[in-house]
Design a protein around this motif. Sequence first.
Motif, mmCIF file in Angstrom:
data_model
loop_
_atom_site.group_PDB
_atom_site.id
_atom_site.type_symbol
_atom_site.label_atom_id
_atom_site.label_comp_id
_atom_site.label_asym_id
_atom_site.label_seq_id
_atom_site.Cartn_x
_atom_site.Cartn_y
_atom_site.Cartn_z
ATOM 1 N N GLY A 61 0.816 -1.199 0.000
ATOM 2 C CA GLY A 61 0.000 0.000 0.000
ATOM 3 C C GLY A 61 0.851 1.250 0.000
ATOM 4 N N ILE A 78 3.553 2.082 -8.985
ATOM 5 C CA ILE A 78 2.296 1.319 -8.900
ATOM 6 C C ILE A 78 2.571 -0.179 -9.041
ATOM 7 N N ILE A 113 4.235 -1.550 -5.878
ATOM 8 C CA ILE A 113 3.276 -1.701 -4.769
ATOM 9 C C ILE A 113 2.416 -2.944 -5.000
ATOM 10 N N LYS A 114 1.986 -3.155 -6.256
ATOM 11 C CA LYS A 114 1.163 -4.323 -6.574
ATOM 12 C C LYS A 114 1.924 -5.630 -6.364
ATOM 13 N N CYS A 144 -3.342 5.431 -7.184
ATOM 14 C CA CYS A 144 -3.530 4.295 -6.281
ATOM 15 C C CYS A 144 -5.018 4.015 -6.058
ATOM 16 N N GLU A 180 -6.416 2.360 -9.019
ATOM 17 C CA GLU A 180 -5.962 0.978 -9.168
ATOM 18 C C GLU A 180 -6.426 0.076 -8.019
ATOM 19 N N ILE A 201 -5.548 0.329 -4.885
ATOM 20 C CA ILE A 201 -4.457 0.133 -3.923
ATOM 21 C C ILE A 201 -4.785 0.856 -2.613
ATOM 22 N N HIS A 202 -4.503 0.206 -1.496
ATOM 23 C CA HIS A 202 -4.770 0.791 -0.184
ATOM 24 C C HIS A 202 -3.932 2.059 0.019
#
Length: 276
Positions: free
Chosen positions: A2, A67, A70-71, A98, A101, A103-104
């Motif tokens: 995240g 990104i 992070i993923k 984020c 996408e 994402i937290h």
Amino acid sequence: MGLYIIGTPIGNMKDITYRAIEILNECDVILCEDTRCSLKLLNYYGIKKKLISYHKFNEFKILDRIILDIKCGNKYGIISDAGMPCISDPGQILVNKCIEEGIHVDVIPGACAVINGKILSGFYNEMFTFIGFLPKESKKLRDKINLIKNIKTVLVIYESPHRLIKTLNILGDEFGRETSIYIGRELTKMFEENFRGTIDDSIKYFSNDKIRGEYVICIENNEKIEVIEDIQIIEEFIKNRNLGITNKDNINKICNEYGIKKNYVYKLVTKEINLT
């Protein structure tokens, strides 16, 4: 994994939360504007992490890479040189991506010069408007100031040292030289300075001083509200009632005139006066 938006000190190194230190220690990568500046903070707290320079000139260029990373399960933190990222500092583009996408994203609250400046100004108003940095080019600067002068709240502006006098002179032209102003510099640091006076006074003061550091400027552009004591509220209520004004209209009149919440006035008058 995240993204964590982490507030850092605006001056005094001790103005950081336990949670911020905890998250910084947990991050795999920390994004920062200036790695040299951020290293001072991290070294102070004994935090050793991978740092990546992240600023307005490369935030689009490295966006997809961040990104993807992070993923892949990495935990990213983002800090600015001072205060909160995304407040006149990079970060909002990454936050939006984020969110897009899935994402937290989490925010770790911290110091913010906007809030310090507003409080230290002493200007009485629950509302304020954060303007941030003004345009550099003279015409755009005047156009912006001409626009914001119609916003009737306390206005909070950031300014750099080499532009301070120029900005103050234009503020004086647009708002009037006798407008009340607050200017703070080196906030929370050893040599913190707080100036309060008119715009004209501020120009004279800072023209004779070695200008250094970044500045927070607050302009008292709100419609001034008269502060009223409880006893005055009671007296005003009784006077209005004797004039035949209904209790409901009486409370509304006092609230509108002095900027007081209806619930407060109602509780006060019912406690002190028989409304029947």
